[in-house]
Design a protein around this motif. Structure first.
Motif, mmCIF file in Angstrom:
data_model
loop_
_atom_site.group_PDB
_atom_site.id
_atom_site.type_symbol
_atom_site.label_atom_id
_atom_site.label_comp_id
_atom_site.label_asym_id
_atom_site.label_seq_id
_atom_site.Cartn_x
_atom_site.Cartn_y
_atom_site.Cartn_z
ATOM 1 N N ASP A 200 41.326 -51.724 -7.593
ATOM 2 C CA ASP A 200 42.536 -51.494 -6.809
ATOM 3 C C ASP A 200 43.548 -52.633 -6.957
ATOM 4 N N GLN A 201 43.113 -53.785 -7.504
ATOM 5 C CA GLN A 201 44.011 -54.912 -7.705
ATOM 6 C C GLN A 201 44.333 -55.152 -9.187
ATOM 7 N N CYS A 202 43.748 -54.353 -10.067
ATOM 8 C CA CYS A 202 43.910 -54.547 -11.517
ATOM 9 C C CYS A 202 45.193 -53.881 -12.014
ATOM 10 N N ASN A 203 45.945 -54.598 -12.869
ATOM 11 C CA ASN A 203 47.182 -54.020 -13.429
ATOM 12 C C ASN A 203 47.063 -53.722 -14.921
ATOM 13 N N ASP A 204 45.829 -53.771 -15.452
ATOM 14 C CA ASP A 204 45.559 -53.444 -16.869
ATOM 15 C C ASP A 204 46.299 -54.348 -17.851
ATOM 16 N N CYS A 205 46.533 -55.590 -17.493
ATOM 17 C CA CYS A 205 47.262 -56.491 -18.398
ATOM 18 C C CYS A 205 46.421 -56.923 -19.597
ATOM 19 N N ALA A 206 45.088 -56.815 -19.476
ATOM 20 C CA ALA A 206 44.143 -57.124 -20.558
ATOM 21 C C ALA A 206 44.056 -58.613 -20.894
ATOM 22 N N LYS A 207 44.571 -59.479 -20.031
ATOM 23 C CA LYS A 207 44.441 -60.914 -20.265
ATOM 24 C C LYS A 207 42.977 -61.352 -20.204
ATOM 25 N N CYS A 208 42.188 -60.671 -19.395
ATOM 26 C CA CYS A 208 40.764 -61.000 -19.269
ATOM 27 C C CYS A 208 40.040 -60.778 -20.592
ATOM 28 N N ASN A 209 40.370 -59.689 -21.272
ATOM 29 C CA ASN A 209 39.760 -59.413 -22.575
ATOM 30 C C ASN A 209 40.192 -60.438 -23.623
ATOM 31 N N ALA A 210 41.465 -60.832 -23.562
ATOM 32 C CA ALA A 210 41.993 -61.763 -24.556
ATOM 33 C C ALA A 210 41.359 -63.142 -24.424
ATOM 34 N N VAL A 211 41.074 -63.561 -23.195
ATOM 35 C CA VAL A 211 40.564 -64.911 -22.972
ATOM 36 C C VAL A 211 39.052 -65.005 -23.154
ATOM 37 N N CYS A 212 38.350 -63.878 -23.105
ATOM 38 C CA CYS A 212 36.884 -63.891 -23.214
ATOM 39 C C CYS A 212 36.462 -64.279 -24.623
ATOM 40 N N GLU A 213 35.826 -65.446 -24.750
ATOM 41 C CA GLU A 213 35.431 -65.930 -26.068
ATOM 42 C C GLU A 213 34.190 -65.221 -26.601
ATOM 43 N N PHE A 214 33.550 -64.424 -25.763
ATOM 44 C CA PHE A 214 32.357 -63.717 -26.211
ATOM 45 C C PHE A 214 32.642 -62.259 -26.550
ATOM 46 N N GLY A 215 33.932 -61.905 -26.583
ATOM 47 C CA GLY A 215 34.330 -60.576 -27.029
ATOM 48 C C GLY A 215 33.896 -59.453 -26.118
ATOM 49 N N LEU A 216 33.788 -59.721 -24.827
ATOM 50 C CA LEU A 216 33.375 -58.680 -23.879
ATOM 51 C C LEU A 216 34.602 -57.902 -23.404
ATOM 52 N N ASP A 217 34.380 -56.922 -22.549
ATOM 53 C CA ASP A 217 35.458 -56.023 -22.138
ATOM 54 C C ASP A 217 35.539 -55.946 -20.610
ATOM 55 N N PRO A 218 35.958 -57.047 -19.965
ATOM 56 C CA PRO A 218 36.078 -57.026 -18.494
ATOM 57 C C PRO A 218 37.021 -55.946 -17.993
ATOM 58 N N LEU A 219 38.034 -55.609 -18.798
ATOM 59 C CA LEU A 219 39.025 -54.617 -18.381
ATOM 60 C C LEU A 219 38.393 -53.259 -18.127
ATOM 61 N N ARG A 220 37.274 -52.992 -18.797
ATOM 62 C CA ARG A 220 36.582 -51.716 -18.588
ATOM 63 C C ARG A 220 35.177 -51.945 -18.033
ATOM 64 N N ASP A 221 35.046 -53.056 -17.283
ATOM 65 C CA ASP A 221 33.806 -53.347 -16.536
ATOM 66 C C ASP A 221 32.591 -53.524 -17.439
ATOM 67 N N GLY A 257 43.285 -49.630 -13.982
ATOM 68 C CA GLY A 257 43.594 -50.374 -12.763
ATOM 69 C C GLY A 257 44.652 -49.668 -11.935
ATOM 70 N N HIS A 258 44.530 -49.750 -10.632
ATOM 71 C CA HIS A 258 45.431 -49.019 -9.746
ATOM 72 C C HIS A 258 46.856 -49.580 -9.747
ATOM 73 N N LEU A 259 47.042 -50.779 -10.288
ATOM 74 C CA LEU A 259 48.387 -51.343 -10.377
ATOM 75 C C LEU A 259 48.983 -51.180 -11.777
ATOM 76 N N GLY A 260 48.227 -50.531 -12.651
ATOM 77 C CA GLY A 260 48.659 -50.369 -14.026
ATOM 78 C C GLY A 260 49.481 -49.109 -14.246
ATOM 79 N N LYS A 261 50.160 -49.051 -15.384
ATOM 80 C CA LYS A 261 51.058 -47.927 -15.686
ATOM 81 C C LYS A 261 50.313 -46.608 -15.827
ATOM 82 N N ILE A 262 49.146 -46.629 -16.444
ATOM 83 C CA ILE A 262 48.405 -45.386 -16.676
ATOM 84 C C ILE A 262 48.009 -44.750 -15.350
ATOM 85 N N TYR A 263 47.452 -45.536 -14.453
ATOM 86 C CA TYR A 263 47.016 -45.001 -13.156
ATOM 87 C C TYR A 263 48.220 -44.503 -12.347
ATOM 88 N N LEU A 264 49.295 -45.285 -12.318
ATOM 89 C CA LEU A 264 50.469 -44.891 -11.545
ATOM 90 C C LEU A 264 51.115 -43.639 -12.120
#
Length: 272
Positions: A200-221, A257-264
């Motif tokens: 509900d607080q995610c805006n789908d900016c994907a910064k979490c994926n970009a910063v993850c040095e282990f190549g994980l996908d926090p944006l999609r849990d 994410g509920h703050l992202g363009k796709i969800y809105l």
């Protein structure tokens, strides 16, 4: 050595210095012994026997890993600091126009490295994995530098891991080859402390994926057993949509994410 140790000793240097000793993967702290689980496992396999003091020494790290996951890789490993600096060098080279590859290799490869290392340890009756494990290498090389005034062959291997990360795959050694990382991932597979996205607080900016040095996908849990709870994704998130939760499994994909363009956009279509 006198200059380095002077702040830690009193009138009895021999006993005072003896209170804290060890290397970067095993040590004694005022009679409390701690050891890297890989050191213990390697010793057990090499000797084909259980040495009770060493079993006790690895108990605390094992329990903490079961509860907290691969936290050693993210917070304690002395090589992590150098690998993170190496990532900055990688970014600098990219900005200067040099090509840096980011090959994707199977993460299961490090489990084969661990298994092969243990087999060789049993065959040669020596802790073979220590020769390719960065924390053990760093400890040995520091000792060689202080005691012998030079470096050993381990420095060459460690430099090759830095070049591998720099030119072949981002944090490639930790992600694909490190036997210690493989062991910690297995121990922490069902960890209790996990990072979870607050959709509900995610805006789908994907910064979490970009910063993850282990190549994980926090944006999609998708964190999985490879996550080392380093909190880089938490720190970079502009909407505080990532936090720690106590649970034994990752949440399934919660969608956009509920703050992202796709969800809105989907919400607007439903309203019409």
């Amino acid at each position: 050595m006198e200059f380095i140790t002077n702040p830690f000793v009193g009138n009895d240097p021999a006993n005072d210095l003896d209170a804290i000793k060890g290397t970067t993967w095993s040590g004694v702290f005022f009679d409390f012994k701690l050891s890297d689980p890989l050191a213990g496992l390697g010793q057990f396999v090499a000797s084909l026997s259980l040495y009770q003091p060493l079993l006790i020494a690895i108990a605390v790290p094992v329990v903490l890993t079961v509860l907290l996951g691969r936290f050693y890789c993210g917070w304690i490993c002395p090589a992590t600091f150098l690998y993170e600096l190496n990532t900055n060098i990688r970014l600098l080279l990219k900005r200067l126009g040099f090509k840096t590859n980011n090959q994707h290799i199977s993460r299961s490869l490090k489990y084969y490295v661990l298994a092969l290392g243990l087999l060789l340890s049993a065959f040669f009756s020596t802790i073979f994995v220590a020769s390719v494990y960065p924390p053990a290498i760093i400890g040995r090389e520091i000792f060689y530098l202080i005691a012998l005034g030079g470096f050993g062959s381990g420095l060459v291997f460690f430099t090759l891991t830095l070049l591998f990360d720099l030119l072949v795959a981002r944090r490639g050694f930790c992600r694909y080859l490190c036997p210690g990382g493989a062991l910690y991932s297995l121990l922490g597979r069902y960890r209790l402390l996990r990072i979870q996205r607050k959709v509900d607080q995610c805006n789908d900016c994907a910064k979490c994926n970009a910063v993850c040095e282990f190549g994980l996908d926090p944006l999609r849990d998708d964190f999985g057993q490879e996550c080392n709870n380093c909190t880089a994704c938490i720190a970079i998130c502009p909407t505080d949509a990532l936090t720690f939760k106590v649970q034994i499994k990752d949440a399934p994909n919660q969608g956009p994410g509920h703050l992202g363009k796709i969800y809105l956009r989907n919400l607007e279509k439903q309203s019409h």
